[in-house]
Motif scaffolding. Sequence first.
Motif, short mmCIF file in Angstrom:
data_model
loop_
_atom_site.label_atom_id
_atom_site.label_comp_id
_atom_site.label_asym_id
_atom_site.label_seq_id
_atom_site.Cartn_x
_atom_site.Cartn_y
_atom_site.Cartn_z
N MET A 116 4.33 -4.01 -6.32
CA MET A 116 4.53 -2.57 -6.16
C MET A 116 3.76 -1.80 -7.23
O MET A 116 3.86 -2.12 -8.42
CB MET A 116 6.03 -2.22 -6.25
CG MET A 116 6.85 -2.66 -5.07
SD MET A 116 8.59 -2.15 -5.23
CE MET A 116 8.43 -0.36 -5.17
N PRO A 117 3.01 -0.77 -6.85
CA PRO A 117 2.30 0.05 -7.85
C PRO A 117 3.27 0.77 -8.77
O PRO A 117 4.42 1.05 -8.39
CB PRO A 117 1.52 1.05 -6.99
CG PRO A 117 1.47 0.44 -5.62
CD PRO A 117 2.72 -0.35 -5.48
N ASP B 228 0.85 -1.19 0.00
CA ASP B 228 0.00 0.00 0.00
C ASP B 228 0.88 1.24 0.00
O ASP B 228 1.54 1.56 1.00
CB ASP B 228 -0.91 0.00 1.23
CG ASP B 228 -1.97 1.09 1.18
OD1 ASP B 228 -1.88 1.96 0.28
OD2 ASP B 228 -2.87 1.09 2.04
N LEU B 229 0.91 1.94 -1.11
CA LEU B 229 1.79 3.10 -1.24
C LEU B 229 1.41 4.22 -0.27
O LEU B 229 2.26 5.03 0.12
CB LEU B 229 1.74 3.62 -2.69
CG LEU B 229 2.93 4.47 -3.14
CD1 LEU B 229 4.23 3.71 -2.99
CD2 LEU B 229 2.73 4.94 -4.58
N GLY C 103 4.85 14.92 -4.77
CA GLY C 103 5.08 16.16 -5.49
C GLY C 103 6.56 16.46 -5.46
O GLY C 103 7.36 15.67 -4.95
N PRO C 104 6.97 17.63 -5.98
CA PRO C 104 8.40 17.98 -6.00
C PRO C 104 9.06 17.91 -4.63
O PRO C 104 10.22 17.52 -4.51
CB PRO C 104 8.39 19.42 -6.54
CG PRO C 104 7.14 19.52 -7.34
CD PRO C 104 6.14 18.66 -6.62
N ASN D 156 7.85 7.55 -7.88
CA ASN D 156 7.76 8.95 -7.45
C ASN D 156 7.78 9.09 -5.94
O ASN D 156 8.40 10.00 -5.39
CB ASN D 156 6.47 9.58 -8.00
CG ASN D 156 6.60 9.95 -9.46
OD1 ASN D 156 7.69 10.27 -9.92
ND2 ASN D 156 5.49 9.91 -10.18
N CYS D 157 7.10 8.18 -5.27
CA CYS D 157 7.05 8.23 -3.80
C CYS D 157 8.36 7.80 -3.18
O CYS D 157 8.90 8.47 -2.31
CB CYS D 157 5.91 7.34 -3.31
SG CYS D 157 5.90 7.07 -1.52
N LEU D 158 8.91 6.67 -3.65
CA LEU D 158 10.12 6.09 -3.06
C LEU D 158 11.34 6.41 -3.91
O LEU D 158 12.17 5.55 -4.20
CB LEU D 158 9.94 4.57 -2.93
CG LEU D 158 8.76 4.12 -2.06
CD1 LEU D 158 8.58 2.61 -2.13
CD2 LEU D 158 8.95 4.57 -0.61
#
Length: 342
Positions: free
Chosen positions: A325-326, A294-295, A303-304, A331-333
């Motif tokens: 993994m989604p 779950d991300l 975001g930036p 972008n998140c990790l």
Amino acid sequence: MFPLRVTVLLILSNLALCQYYDYDYQPVSMLGPSGPNCNQECDCPINFPSAMYCDNRKLKFVPIVPSGIKYLYLQNNLIEEIKAGVFDNVTDTLRWLVLDHNMITNAKIEKGTIDKLSALEKLFFSNNEITEAIIPPSKSLEELKMMHNKLSKFPSGRLTDMENLTSISLQHNELTSESIADAFKGPKKLLSLDLSHNKLKKLPAGVPTSLEILYADYNEIDKIGAGYLKKLPNLRYLRVSHNKLQDSGIPSGALNVTSLVELDLSFNKLQSIPEINEQLEQLYLQANEISKFDLASFCKFTGPLNYSRLKHLRLDANNITHSDMPAESANCLRQASDIMFE
């Protein structure tokens, strides 16, 4: 194979010499001949006259300590008792007392011995037979080690005036949550508390807000209070591996605090990834029962400037693979250089 051999050799060397590093210890042979003002059972090097080395002598008792001694090494003997009067010459000057690896019990420690050492900075009492913590009255105490004993009691209120105490090591004992209730209130500079390998059912209550390191591996902990970590604004390293944690034992947001850098929840019974803060850098979740990636556990939105600072994530020995993994995980990790599934 060569790097592996080097690593193994380094580990073995460190284990062999760890007692020296722990005590900032120098073998007598490196310090020259013994001075005249010394107990005959021991050595007091002329060029280090404030230290008395009585380690590895097969001693069955603590010898009388002469005046002027500040550092006393008694580890690796057969000491069973501490008789009255042995510290009378150094009650207000002895700074370090090392009694590791002996056979001392509480019943064989005479009153008026350790309880009169008012200048102690370090008390090392590991690998003995004590059942109740020994607390000297020294306000100068900085480090207390009582690992590998039979401790089932830690008296509350005894640390109230320990304003310089920074480290307590009590792993490998028989302490319960009830036996340490309010035991650690008082020391405002406490940085490290190790309670691994005990019988705790919950994280210790009443620990000071100064704490940065809390280890509670190998206990019976099944829940973490919703506001527990918010009371510890300086906590950076939390290890609760090898316990009985389930999803129901970790309320939503309980682990989402900005101070944590490392969190170890491995070898529990978690079925999902708990919510963590974006500032966390090391997360260990191996050997649980996790079946979903779950991300939202890592990033509420990206975001930036909004992304997880996680660098290392272990998910091996779970019911999950890299394919779970989604796609938007990158972008998140974006700082995660090591995500382990196998």
